[in-house]
Enzyme design. Structure first.
Site: not given
Length: 201
Positions: A11, A82
Site C-alpha cells: 500500500h 499485516e
C-alpha cells in the site's frame, strides 16, 4: 502448482509508515503522497494485462491503494492482513530494540501478536488456496511484512529470509518461476520515485 505469477503491491504511504511505526490492526489512511503512490501504479497494472485473482487486505490503506490503482472491487482476504504486532503496535524498530536488542519480526514475532510460525502457516494457506482455485496470475494489495513473508514462503524459505527483503510503500514486486524453481522476477519497483530507507508497517 498452477500459479504462474503473483504480483505483490505494498500500500501507499501512511503517516505511520512514514514515521516508521509498526502498523497492523490500526486502520490508518493513506497520506496525500500515498494516494499519489497508488495512482502511479495504474499504468503499470494496465500494461501487465490479465489477472485472474485480485485480492486486498481488508485494511483501508490497502483497499484504497487497489482502488486508486484501477481495481475497484478486489476480493478482501483476511489472510493478507499485516503481521499482528501485539504490544509492539505503533512502535518504531528503534523503540522496540531499546527493550529487546536485536529484535526482528521475522525471527521473534510480536508479543501478544503473531509468531513467525503462525504467519508462515497463514502464507502457506494463501498459496494453497489460490492454487486450489486454479488461479494462475494473482495480484494482491497488502502490507510490508506480510508480503515479505509471502515471498519467503513462495521461495520455500523460512520467514527469517524476510529480513533480507526491503519493501517500500507503493512498490510492486513479482514472484514467478525460473524453469521449475520458484523465483523473484521483480522486487521493490516503484513506478515514479527512487527507493528510500526502510519503513515499517
Amino acid at each position: 502448482m498452477k500459479i504462474e505469477s503473483i504480483t505483490l503491491v505494498r500500500h501507499g504511504m501512511t503517516e505511520w509508515s512514514d514515521s516508521g511505526k509498526h502498523t497492523s490492526v490500526t486502520d490508518v489512511a493513506l497520506t496525500a503522497a500515498g494516494r499519489v503512490d497508488a495512482q502511479a501504479l495504474w499504468k503499470y497494472s494496465v500494461e501487465q494485462g490479465h489477472f485472474d485473482g485480485v485480492y486486498s487486505s481488508p485494511m483501508l490503506r490497502a483497499q484504497h491503494t487497489a482502488i486508486l490503482a484501477g481495481f475497484a472491487d478486489p476480493e478482501l482476504h483476511q489472510g493478507l492482513c499485516e503481521w499482528r504486532y501485539g504490544r509492539y503496535e505503533g512502535m518504531t524498530t528503534a523503540e522496540i530494540r531499546r527493550e529487546n536488542p536485536g529484535w526482528s519480526i521475522f525471527r521473534c514475532g510480536g508479543p501478544g501478536g503473531e509468531s513467525p510460525e503462525a504467519v508462515s502457516a497463514r502464507c502457506d494457506g494463501l498459496l494453497e488456496e489460490w492454487d486450489a482455485k486454479g488461479r494462475r496470475h494473482v495480484l494482491c494489495f497488502a502490507h510490508g511484512h506480510i508480503l515479505r513473508a509471502l515471498a519467503a514462503r513462495w521461495l520455500g524459505l523460512e520467514l527469517r529470509f524476510g529480513d533480507h527483503l526491503h519493501l517500500d510503500p507503493g512498490s510492486i514486486s513479482c514472484l514467478g518461476w525460473e524453469h521449475e524453481i520458484p523465483a523473484l522476477h521483480l522486487w521493490n519497483y516503484h513506478p515514479q520515485r527512487p527507493v528510500s530507507g526502510p519503513r515499517a508497517g
